[in-house]
Every structure is written in structure tokens, then in C-alpha cells.
Motif scaffolding. Structure first.
Motif, PDB file in Angstrom:
ATOM      1  N   LEU A  32      12.419  15.618  -9.428  1.00 51.99           N
ATOM      2  CA  LEU A  32      11.391  14.822  -8.753  1.00 51.99           C
ATOM      3  C   LEU A  32      11.706  13.330  -8.859  1.00 51.99           C
ATOM      4  N   LEU A  33      12.101  12.874 -10.060  1.00 50.62           N
ATOM      5  CA  LEU A  33      12.467  11.454 -10.237  1.00 50.62           C
ATOM      6  C   LEU A  33      13.622  11.071  -9.314  1.00 50.62           C
ATOM      7  N   LEU A  34      14.621  11.934  -9.233  1.00 54.76           N
ATOM      8  CA  LEU A  34      15.776  11.640  -8.376  1.00 54.76           C
ATOM      9  C   LEU A  34      15.364  11.602  -6.913  1.00 54.76           C
TER      10      LEU A  34
ATOM     11  N   VAL B 219       1.184   7.078  -6.785  1.00 54.30           N
ATOM     12  CA  VAL B 219       0.126   8.036  -7.129  1.00 54.30           C
ATOM     13  C   VAL B 219       0.617   9.469  -6.915  1.00 54.30           C
ATOM     14  N   ILE B 220       1.305   9.710  -5.803  1.00 52.31           N
ATOM     15  CA  ILE B 220       1.826  11.063  -5.512  1.00 52.31           C
ATOM     16  C   ILE B 220       2.870  11.464  -6.548  1.00 52.31           C
TER      17      ILE B 220
ATOM     18  N   LEU C 296       1.172  16.524 -13.483  1.00 57.48           N
ATOM     19  CA  LEU C 296       0.261  17.650 -13.270  1.00 57.48           C
ATOM     20  C   LEU C 296       0.975  18.925 -12.829  1.00 57.48           C
ATOM     21  N   VAL C 297       1.978  18.786 -11.986  1.00 59.02           N
ATOM     22  CA  VAL C 297       2.659  19.971 -11.438  1.00 59.02           C
ATOM     23  C   VAL C 297       3.887  20.356 -12.264  1.00 59.02           C
ATOM     24  N   PHE C 298       4.710  19.371 -12.628  1.00 57.87           N
ATOM     25  CA  PHE C 298       5.996  19.664 -13.284  1.00 57.87           C
ATOM     26  C   PHE C 298       6.032  19.316 -14.771  1.00 57.87           C
TER      27      PHE C 298
ATOM     28  N   LEU D 278       0.838  -1.195   0.000  1.00 62.86           N
ATOM     29  CA  LEU D 278       0.000   0.000   0.000  1.00 62.86           C
ATOM     30  C   LEU D 278       0.879   1.253   0.000  1.00 62.86           C
ATOM     31  N   ASP D 279       2.003   1.198   0.720  1.00 61.32           N
ATOM     32  CA  ASP D 279       2.943   2.330   0.755  1.00 61.32           C
ATOM     33  C   ASP D 279       3.395   2.700  -0.653  1.00 61.32           C
TER      34      ASP D 279
END
Length: 199
Positions: A33-35, A13-14, A21-23, A6-7
Motif C-alpha cells: 500500500l505504501l509503495l 485520509v484514504i 484499519l484494513v491492512f 484538498l487532493d
């Protein structure tokens, strides 16, 4: 964090939402973000081993630039050997230290010598170490054989090495495939997303 937990689902999803959506218009932010997500994913198991993946990334990033900067074959080969000795040494220590020490201690215990307390370190095998050491080393080989030009973008290279979907389970990805995807702008594809979710 394992893929069927679940984690991981919440984490995915985040990351997916932030990424698209943001970047979505900023390649550097996507790679950052990937790093960050990849280091968070890997550090979830044991944060102390993040230093190993960062060290392996740094060594082969520098080696790639040094190989490319030299025209003389002997100098290029010397830098390639730096990559080979470092990566094989790192992998060998973490994978085989306990095996050889235990064998050594067992052999001497047959003759009545107790060496248990002086030699054993109980080295823990870091998850995915084989994947990222061979991945960074293959990058150095590709540059040595002039199949690839080294990247000067450390952020993209670090994201390539630590890319969380394949970091701990493989496959060993060639830089000519994955690194080029990380350094180039990506477009969201709805059909590919649906297909990936079905898989």
C-alpha cells in the motif's frame, strides 16, 4: 499533488485508513500500500517520471546485494562506482543538461552560429530527483562501509525509496533509520497520531 491541497488531504485520509484499519495485521500488504500510494502521489505530477524512480531503486537494490556478496575490496568498490555514476549521471543530466546546452548555444550565437534547433531537448527536472537519488546512493555507501546489510525484500526497499511523505520535500533519510521501520512490524500509537496531527 501538493501537501497543502484538498487532493492530498483526501489521499492521506484514504491511505491512513487503509493502512491502519484494513491492512494493520499484514506487514507486506502495508508495504505494498505504501509503495502504491507513493507511486500514485509521485505520478500525480507526471506519471512518465515513475520509470526514473523505479530504475534508480532497481539499480541500487542490485548494487547493494552485489557489494555485500563480494569480499574483495576492488569488486565492492566497482559496484559502488556503478551506483555513484548512475545516480550522479541521472541527476546531472536532468539538473544541468539545459544549463550547459543553453550556455553552449549562447556562446556560439555570439559568433553568428544558430545551434538552437540541433541541441536543445528542453529537459524537464523531475520533482524530488535529488532526494531519491541521494537516498538510494547513501544506501549503497552504507553497505559498502558495512554499516548496513542489504535487504533482499525489493518491495520494502522500493517503499523506502519512494515513501511519499518525504519523497519530494526531504529530508534524505538513511536506510538504517527508515528502511528498518519499513521492514519491521508497526504498531498503531494513538498519542503519536494525535501529536502528528497537531503538528
Amino acid at each position: 499533488m501538493v501537501f497543502n491541497s484538498l487532493d492530498f488531504f483526501i489521499f492521506l485520509v484514504i491511505v491512513f485508513s487503509l493502512y491502519w484499519l484494513v491492512f494493520k495485521k499484514n506487514l507486506k500488504a502495508q508495504n505494498l500500500l505504501l509503495l502504491f500510494a507513493s507511486y500514485l502521489f509521485y505520478g500525480w505530477w507526471d506519471w512518465r517520471f515513475l520509470s526514473l524512480i523505479l530504475l534508480s531503486t532497481t539499480v541500487d537494490y542490485i548494487v547493494g546485494i552485489k557489494i555485500d556478496a563480494n569480499e574483495k575490496k576492488c569488486k565492492r568498490k566497482r559496484w559502488l562506482w556503478v551506483s555513484v555514476f548512475f545516480n550522479v549521471g541521472l541527476l546531472g543530466f536532468f539538473k544541468y543538461y539545459n544549463f550547459f546546452v543553453d550556455s553552449w548555444v549562447d556562446m556560439f550565437s555570439m559568433f553568428g552560429y544558430n545551434m538552437e534547433s540541433t541541441w536543445t531537448l528542453r529537459v524537464i527536472l523531475p520533482v524530488g530527483i535529488s532526494f531519491y537519488t541521494f537516498q538510494t546512493m547513501s544506501y549503497s555507501f552504507d553497505i559498502y562501509y558495512r554499516k548496513l546489510k542489504p535487504t533482499r525484500d525489493f518491495l520494502s526497499f522500493a517503499a523506502f525509496v519512494s515513501f511519499f511523505p518525504q519523497l519530494v520535500a526531504g529530508p534524505i533519510e538513511r536506510a538504517s533509520n527508515l528502511l528498518l521501520q519499513i521492514t519491521n512490524k508497526r504498531e498503531f500509537n494513538y498519542n503519536q497520531t494525535v501529536s502528528g496531527l497537531k503538528l
